[in-house]
Design a protein around this motif. Structure first.
Motif, mmCIF file in Angstrom:
data_model
loop_
_atom_site.group_PDB
_atom_site.id
_atom_site.type_symbol
_atom_site.label_atom_id
_atom_site.label_comp_id
_atom_site.label_asym_id
_atom_site.label_seq_id
_atom_site.Cartn_x
_atom_site.Cartn_y
_atom_site.Cartn_z
ATOM 1 N N UNK A 247 -2.640 -14.090 1.853
ATOM 2 C CA UNK A 247 -3.279 -13.882 3.156
ATOM 3 C C UNK A 247 -2.976 -12.481 3.680
ATOM 4 N N UNK A 248 -1.767 -11.993 3.405
ATOM 5 C CA UNK A 248 -1.403 -10.640 3.833
ATOM 6 C C UNK A 248 -2.282 -9.599 3.154
ATOM 7 N N UNK A 249 -2.506 -9.752 1.842
ATOM 8 C CA UNK A 249 -3.349 -8.800 1.118
ATOM 9 C C UNK A 249 -4.786 -8.835 1.622
ATOM 10 N N UNK A 250 -5.292 -10.008 1.927
ATOM 11 C CA UNK A 250 -6.660 -10.124 2.441
ATOM 12 C C UNK A 250 -6.794 -9.408 3.781
ATOM 13 N N UNK A 251 -5.802 -9.586 4.648
ATOM 14 C CA UNK A 251 -5.837 -8.897 5.944
ATOM 15 C C UNK A 251 -5.720 -7.390 5.749
ATOM 16 N N UNK A 252 -4.848 -6.988 4.842
ATOM 17 C CA UNK A 252 -4.627 -5.563 4.604
ATOM 18 C C UNK A 252 -5.883 -4.896 4.048
ATOM 19 N N UNK A 253 -6.533 -5.536 3.074
ATOM 20 C CA UNK A 253 -7.726 -4.956 2.453
ATOM 21 C C UNK A 253 -8.827 -4.710 3.477
ATOM 22 N N UNK A 254 -8.907 -5.579 4.480
ATOM 23 C CA UNK A 254 -9.934 -5.413 5.505
ATOM 24 C C UNK A 254 -9.672 -4.200 6.397
ATOM 25 N N UNK A 255 -8.426 -3.742 6.427
ATOM 26 C CA UNK A 255 -8.057 -2.636 7.311
ATOM 27 C C UNK A 255 -8.042 -1.283 6.612
ATOM 28 N N UNK A 256 -7.928 -1.285 5.282
ATOM 29 C CA UNK A 256 -7.712 -0.041 4.536
ATOM 30 C C UNK A 256 -8.944 0.861 4.585
ATOM 31 N N UNK A 257 -8.705 2.146 4.834
ATOM 32 C CA UNK A 257 -9.775 3.142 4.820
ATOM 33 C C UNK A 257 -9.567 4.195 3.730
ATOM 34 N N UNK A 258 -8.338 4.481 3.389
ATOM 35 C CA UNK A 258 -8.073 5.398 2.284
ATOM 36 C C UNK A 258 -6.683 5.111 1.735
ATOM 37 N N UNK A 259 -6.390 5.696 0.572
ATOM 38 C CA UNK A 259 -5.058 5.534 0.005
ATOM 39 C C UNK A 259 -4.551 6.865 -0.522
ATOM 40 N N UNK A 260 -3.247 6.960 -0.599
ATOM 41 C CA UNK A 260 -2.555 8.109 -1.169
ATOM 42 C C UNK A 260 -1.547 7.574 -2.173
ATOM 43 N N UNK A 261 -1.331 8.303 -3.249
ATOM 44 C CA UNK A 261 -0.367 7.846 -4.243
ATOM 45 C C UNK A 261 0.257 9.053 -4.927
ATOM 46 N N UNK A 262 1.384 8.808 -5.577
ATOM 47 C CA UNK A 262 1.957 9.849 -6.422
ATOM 48 C C UNK A 262 2.783 9.205 -7.525
ATOM 49 N N UNK A 263 2.753 9.839 -8.683
ATOM 50 C CA UNK A 263 3.577 9.401 -9.803
ATOM 51 C C UNK A 263 5.015 9.815 -9.549
ATOM 52 N N UNK A 264 5.951 8.987 -9.981
ATOM 53 C CA UNK A 264 7.360 9.274 -9.713
ATOM 54 C C UNK A 264 8.191 9.454 -10.975
ATOM 55 N N UNK A 265 7.593 9.232 -12.137
ATOM 56 C CA UNK A 265 8.324 9.465 -13.371
ATOM 57 C C UNK A 265 9.295 8.375 -13.756
ATOM 58 N N UNK A 266 9.450 7.367 -12.923
ATOM 59 C CA UNK A 266 10.376 6.289 -13.256
ATOM 60 C C UNK A 266 10.611 5.376 -12.069
ATOM 61 N N UNK A 267 11.347 4.301 -12.314
ATOM 62 C CA UNK A 267 11.553 3.279 -11.289
ATOM 63 C C UNK A 267 12.474 3.759 -10.174
ATOM 64 N N UNK A 268 13.517 4.513 -10.526
ATOM 65 C CA UNK A 268 14.411 5.022 -9.484
ATOM 66 C C UNK A 268 13.650 5.975 -8.565
ATOM 67 N N UNK A 269 12.833 6.827 -9.161
ATOM 68 C CA UNK A 269 12.020 7.732 -8.351
ATOM 69 C C UNK A 269 11.092 6.980 -7.419
ATOM 70 N N UNK A 270 10.525 5.876 -7.900
ATOM 71 C CA UNK A 270 9.638 5.072 -7.058
ATOM 72 C C UNK A 270 10.404 4.457 -5.893
ATOM 73 N N UNK A 271 11.600 3.962 -6.163
ATOM 74 C CA UNK A 271 12.429 3.397 -5.095
ATOM 75 C C UNK A 271 12.759 4.451 -4.040
ATOM 76 N N UNK A 272 13.149 5.641 -4.495
ATOM 77 C CA UNK A 272 13.523 6.708 -3.564
ATOM 78 C C UNK A 272 12.326 7.172 -2.739
ATOM 79 N N UNK A 273 11.185 7.372 -3.400
ATOM 80 C CA UNK A 273 10.001 7.858 -2.689
ATOM 81 C C UNK A 273 9.483 6.812 -1.708
ATOM 82 N N UNK A 274 9.504 5.544 -2.111
ATOM 83 C CA UNK A 274 9.058 4.484 -1.205
ATOM 84 C C UNK A 274 9.930 4.446 0.046
ATOM 85 N N UNK A 275 11.237 4.505 -0.143
ATOM 86 C CA UNK A 275 12.143 4.478 1.005
ATOM 87 C C UNK A 275 11.898 5.666 1.925
ATOM 88 N N UNK A 276 11.642 6.827 1.330
ATOM 89 C CA UNK A 276 11.383 8.019 2.133
ATOM 90 C C UNK A 276 10.087 7.878 2.924
#
Length: 382
Positions: A247-276
């Motif tokens: 239900x959360x994803x359905x609500x979220x999809x209705x609100x989304x207008x654009x997305x941004x992403x970046x590669x992090x080279x690994x799982x630790x990088x993803x954890x650090x970037x997400x927290x930031x």
């Protein structure tokens, strides 16, 4: 066109289009369309449309022999540009169904792009559908479907006749299989090109398949949600399409207008970037980081004389990355060790980050290998 064998067939509530093309060859951007056939099916019934198309180039002799479409037949036919606006209006809002749909959809998308029009319907490939429904069968070409399911061709290698075979196959599937079983197969093989507002499948395909972080934005570019994954493209798509979304994803999809992403080279990088990203953007649908007991660790000593780099390698892409941390503060990620040193030198005085501390402390205790950047910079300079 072969007549509908059952007037009682339940027509779909959503409009669909069975499409087939004939072309001068099989190369996008080089070859051109010579014929288009469309069988349109919707709540009100079935209609058909077909047209020869002037490809504005000679048709190879072997293609003329295969299809029966000659240079003389298309000489006075309309060009695709002349047909484009009417065809787009005809296809608009319909599920696009074709056999080896990547071919037909790719050619039409390329032709529409030449005319300055965007073509991005949801796409269902009947080759993939046949494989999903009949996994024990080894052949799923159109001739195999004709033989296996007693379809009745009015011709072969002509656009409307082949599109009609797909319509016959569709009717066969709906008569032969339980609705819920078939619905699951259809959902699994359908490519949703318009996933959420202005995010389409082409946008999703640009996302890396490996480790990374993503951010969804809503109206007025307000941050909605950030997340991470070791399979970034798959994770982003799972928010926006599929029968088993929360239900959360359905609500979220209705609100989304654009997305941004970046590669992090690994799982630790993803954890650090997400927290930031969570700390800096405060997305509305992310839980705020817990601050309880932070006083107990905020003065935790930094066990190094300066900044360090943590090297990771993304298994999916082979990309190497160096994550730079100083005084429990994540400064960013570099693609080379020399750049990591420069990143450290250009950063402001680091401040303690509770999220980074929590991510790294346990891993460092387990023996995470790090590179002191002072030493690394000196070695690089030498």
């Amino acid at each position: 066109m072969h007549p509908d064998p059952s007037a009682s067939f339940p027509f779909p509530s959503e409009p669909i289009a069975f499409v087939d093309l004939e072309t001068t060859g099989g190369t996008f951007g080089v070859d051109r369309i010579t014929e288009i056939g469309v069988v349109e099916v919707g709540p009100s019934g079935v209609s058909t449309w077909t047209s020869l198309v002037n490809p504005q180039r000679p048709i190879p002799s072997f293609v003329q022999q295969l299809t029966g479409i000659t240079d003389a037949m298309v000489r006075d036919a309309p060009t695709f540009e002349q047909l484009a606006s009417g065809l787009l209006e005809r296809m608009n809002g319909r599920l696009f169904i074709a056999h080896n749909a990547r071919f037909d959809h790719g050619f039409l998308k390329d032709e529409f792009r030449r005319t300055g029009l965007r073509f991005a319907p949801d796409v269902l490939c009947t080759v993939q559908l046949s494989r999903a429904v009949y996994p024990a069968e080894s052949r799923h070409g159109l001739d195999a479907l004709v033989a296996r399911h007693a379809l009745v061709p009015s011709a072969r290698h002509r656009a409307l006749a082949d599109a009609d075979l797909l319509w016959q196959f569709w009717q066969h599937l709906h008569r032969a299989h339980a609705p819920d079983v078939l619905r699951a197969h259809l959902e699994r093989v359908t490519r949703r090109f318009q996933l959420a507002a202005h995010i389409d499948e082409d946008t999703i395909e640009q996302i890396v398949s490996g480790c990374g972080v993503y951010m969804f934005y809503g109206e007025d570019d307000a941050p909605l949600y950030t997340g991470r994954s070791v399979r970034l493209r798959q994770r982003v798509r799972s928010h926006l399409v599929g029968p088993r979304r929360s239900a959360k994803d359905l609500r979220l999809a209705a609100l989304v207008r654009r997305l941004e992403w970046k590669a992090t080279g690994g799982e630790i990088g993803a954890l650090l970037a997400e927290a930031q990203w969570i700390a800096s953007a405060r997305p509305a649908h992310n839980r705020a980081p817990k601050s309880r007991s932070s006083g107990d660790v905020r003065g935790a000593p930094w066990p190094y004389s300066g900044a360090i780099a943590i090297e990771e390698r993304d298994e999916a892409s082979g990309q190497r990355a160096w994550h730079v941390i100083d005084n429990w503060c994540y400064l960013g990620t570099a693609s080379a060790l020399a750049q990591a040193g420069a990143l450290c030198a250009s950063a402001d005085a680091p401040a303690f980050e509770l999220s980074t501390y929590r991510i790294l402390n346990e891993r460092l205790a387990r023996g995470l290998v790090v590179t002191p950047l002072v030493t690394a910079t000196l070695v690089s300079a030498i």
